[in-house]
Design an enzyme around this catalytic site. Structure first.
Site, PDB file in Angstrom:
ATOM      1  N   GLY A  45      -1.284  -4.099 -13.033  1.00  0.00           N
ATOM      2  CA  GLY A  45      -1.313  -2.805 -12.357  1.00  0.00           C
ATOM      3  C   GLY A  45       0.060  -2.174 -12.336  1.00  0.00           C
ATOM      4  O   GLY A  45       1.084  -2.841 -12.528  1.00  0.00           O
ATOM      5  N   ASN A  46       0.039  -0.909 -12.074  1.00  0.00           N
ATOM      6  CA  ASN A  46       1.261  -0.097 -12.087  1.00  0.00           C
ATOM      7  C   ASN A  46       2.243  -0.552 -10.999  1.00  0.00           C
ATOM      8  O   ASN A  46       1.874  -1.306 -10.096  1.00  0.00           O
ATOM      9  CB  ASN A  46       0.863   1.368 -11.845  1.00  0.00           C
ATOM     10  N   SER A  65       0.987  -0.540  -7.225  1.00  0.00           N
ATOM     11  CA  SER A  65      -0.480  -0.603  -7.223  1.00  0.00           C
ATOM     12  C   SER A  65      -0.996  -1.574  -6.165  1.00  0.00           C
ATOM     13  O   SER A  65      -2.201  -1.650  -5.922  1.00  0.00           O
ATOM     14  CB  SER A  65      -1.006  -1.010  -8.608  1.00  0.00           C
ATOM     15  N   GLY A  66      -0.096  -2.344  -5.559  1.00  0.00           N
ATOM     16  CA  GLY A  66      -0.535  -3.250  -4.485  1.00  0.00           C
ATOM     17  C   GLY A  66      -0.691  -4.693  -4.927  1.00  0.00           C
ATOM     18  O   GLY A  66      -1.403  -5.465  -4.286  1.00  0.00           O
ATOM     19  N   LYS A  67       0.002  -5.063  -5.985  1.00  0.00           N
ATOM     20  CA  LYS A  67      -0.072  -6.461  -6.437  1.00  0.00           C
ATOM     21  C   LYS A  67       0.448  -7.399  -5.346  1.00  0.00           C
ATOM     22  O   LYS A  67      -0.132  -8.450  -5.100  1.00  0.00           O
ATOM     23  CB  LYS A  67       0.739  -6.655  -7.732  1.00  0.00           C
ATOM     24  N   THR A  68       1.542  -6.977  -4.717  1.00  0.00           N
ATOM     25  CA  THR A  68       2.147  -7.828  -3.685  1.00  0.00           C
ATOM     26  C   THR A  68       1.166  -8.098  -2.547  1.00  0.00           C
ATOM     27  O   THR A  68       1.037  -9.242  -2.102  1.00  0.00           O
ATOM     28  CB  THR A  68       3.412  -7.130  -3.131  1.00  0.00           C
ATOM     29  N   THR A  69       0.463  -7.058  -2.114  1.00  0.00           N
ATOM     30  CA  THR A  69      -0.514  -7.234  -1.023  1.00  0.00           C
ATOM     31  C   THR A  69      -1.598  -8.218  -1.436  1.00  0.00           C
ATOM     32  O   THR A  69      -1.977  -9.109  -0.673  1.00  0.00           O
ATOM     33  CB  THR A  69      -1.162  -5.873  -0.674  1.00  0.00           C
ATOM     34  N   GLU A  76       1.147 -12.878 -11.235  1.00  0.00           N
ATOM     35  CA  GLU A  76       1.450 -11.449 -11.221  1.00  0.00           C
ATOM     36  C   GLU A  76       1.850 -11.017 -12.628  1.00  0.00           C
ATOM     37  O   GLU A  76       2.806 -11.509 -13.198  1.00  0.00           O
ATOM     38  CB  GLU A  76       2.605 -11.180 -10.250  1.00  0.00           C
TER      39      GLU A  76
HETATM   40  N1  DCP Z   1       9.573  -3.629 -14.176  1.00  0.00           N
HETATM   41  C1  DCP Z   1      10.163  -3.341 -15.393  1.00  0.00           C
HETATM   42  N2  DCP Z   1       9.702  -3.933 -16.525  1.00  0.00           N
HETATM   43  C2  DCP Z   1       8.664  -4.791 -16.479  1.00  0.00           C
HETATM   44  C3  DCP Z   1       8.046  -5.088 -15.241  1.00  0.00           C
HETATM   45  C4  DCP Z   1       8.528  -4.478 -14.091  1.00  0.00           C
HETATM   46  O1  DCP Z   1      11.103  -2.534 -15.455  1.00  0.00           O
HETATM   47  N3  DCP Z   1       8.240  -5.343 -17.610  1.00  0.00           N
HETATM   48  C5  DCP Z   1      10.123  -3.027 -12.954  1.00  0.00           C
HETATM   49  C6  DCP Z   1       9.263  -1.993 -12.300  1.00  0.00           C
HETATM   50  C7  DCP Z   1       9.615  -2.120 -10.844  1.00  0.00           C
HETATM   51  C8  DCP Z   1      10.055  -3.570 -10.679  1.00  0.00           C
HETATM   52  O2  DCP Z   1      10.289  -4.055 -11.991  1.00  0.00           O
HETATM   53  O3  DCP Z   1      10.717  -1.292 -10.537  1.00  0.00           O
HETATM   54  C9  DCP Z   1       9.023  -4.437  -9.993  1.00  0.00           C
HETATM   55  O4  DCP Z   1       7.792  -4.100 -10.535  1.00  0.00           O
HETATM   56  P1  DCP Z   1       6.389  -4.336  -9.861  1.00  0.00           P
HETATM   57  O5  DCP Z   1       5.449  -3.308 -10.309  1.00  0.00           O
HETATM   58  O6  DCP Z   1       6.027  -5.728 -10.161  1.00  0.00           O
HETATM   59  O7  DCP Z   1       6.657  -4.128  -8.324  1.00  0.00           O
HETATM   60  P2  DCP Z   1       5.975  -4.813  -7.096  1.00  0.00           P
HETATM   61  O8  DCP Z   1       6.171  -6.283  -7.045  1.00  0.00           O
HETATM   62  O9  DCP Z   1       6.550  -4.083  -5.968  1.00  0.00           O
HETATM   63  O10 DCP Z   1       4.445  -4.527  -7.288  1.00  0.00           O
HETATM   64  P3  DCP Z   1       3.439  -3.811  -6.310  1.00  0.00           P
HETATM   65  O11 DCP Z   1       4.069  -2.515  -5.947  1.00  0.00           O
HETATM   66  O12 DCP Z   1       2.177  -3.649  -7.095  1.00  0.00           O
HETATM   67  O13 DCP Z   1       3.291  -4.727  -5.150  1.00  0.00           O
END
Ligand code: DCP
Length: 231
Positions: A27-28, A31-35, A105
């Site tokens: 997911g983007n 997108s809520g992966k952490t939750t 993740e």
């Molecule tokens: N990122 C990146 N290149 C990747 C993967 C991630 O540049 N191949 C960057 C995008 C974000 C940061 O790393 O700035 C963390 O990405 P996530 O989407 O995994 O963020 P979260 O853990 O916060 O996910 P979510 O918001 O779904 O909980």
């Protein structure tokens, strides 16, 4: 003088096992992966394997994520090849005895087909950098078992992602434009729904634009479908 990266503390000496089921969450950003991952971390037979964002932000003091956001043409290649490496390590990792499900993740595949692809199409990677990173992907993906038994795609309206990203205020993401989230959304859709790049497992799509209580209901149903034992 040349220095070596300090070795990360070797994972404990515990013997790790091949999980019965490997589930990857895609997911983007926002997108809520952490939750979702936090929700499942309360399940005793689920082992959660997070993206190693902390290590991207601190390679012996170098914050690759911040460097890539600030100067993508210079640093995106370095970040993306490092991200692929850390994800390959996550794919290769076993789980503790008693864990049935490995819940991971993202994957090395989204690193390639979403992020690397997007950096290239946005003009931040030269053709040569793109080709070399793709070759790293091919090799790493072929020497590790990076297939999933289930891929969960958290499909989210990019505007909702943007609100969540702004709300959480991660310093590296300050000023992250909606446009980037729209582009990353498009890359996810092209890959996972339109078949532009290969799938790496059977997939379900969850509507992750919904509010928290609705998402938690979806996660509970997912847990029941996986046969994982909740508390
Ligand atoms: N990122 C990146 N290149 C990747 C993967 C991630 O540049 N191949 C960057 C995008 C974000 C940061 O790393 O700035 C963390 O990405 P996530 O989407 O995994 O963020 P979260 O853990 O916060 O996910 P979510 O918001 O779904 O909980």
């Amino acid at each position: 003088t040349a220095t070596e990266l300090p070795r990360q503390a070797e994972e404990s000496s515990e013997v790790l096992h091949t999980p019965r089921l490997t589930v990857c969450i895609e997911g983007n950003i926002g997108s809520g992966k952490t939750t979702l991952l936090e929700y499942f971390s309360q399940y005793p037979d689920v082992e959660v394997v997070r993206e190693d964002v902390d290590s991207w932000c601190n390679v012996d003091g170098h914050n690759l994520l911040q460097m890539a956001y600030q100067e993508p043409a210079r640093w995106a290649h370095l970040l993306q090849t490092y991200v692929q490496l850390t994800l390959a390590k996550n794919h290769a990792r076993g789980v503790s005895e008693g864990s049935k499900v490995k819940l991971m993740e993202r994957s090395i595949h989204s690193a390639r087909y979403v992020f690397l692809e997007n950096q290239y199409r946005s003009g931040h990677l030269s053709h040569a950098e793109y080709l070399v990173a793709c070759e790293w992907y091919r090799q790493l993906a072929s020497i590790t078992d990076s297939q999933a038994d289930l891929v969960v795609y958290l499909q989210t309206d990019p505007k909702t992602c943007h609100e969540r990203v702004v709300g959480r205020g991660r310093p590296e993401e300050a000023g992250l434009p909606l446009r980037l989230l729209q582009d990353l959304h498009k890359r996810h859709e092209e890959w996972l729904l339109e078949g532009r790049f290969p799938a790496y497992g059977p997939m379900i799509v969850l509507n992750a634009s919904a509010d928290l209580p609705a998402m938690l209901r979806e996660y509970r149903a997912l847990g029941a479908n996986l046969g994982a034992a909740g508390k």
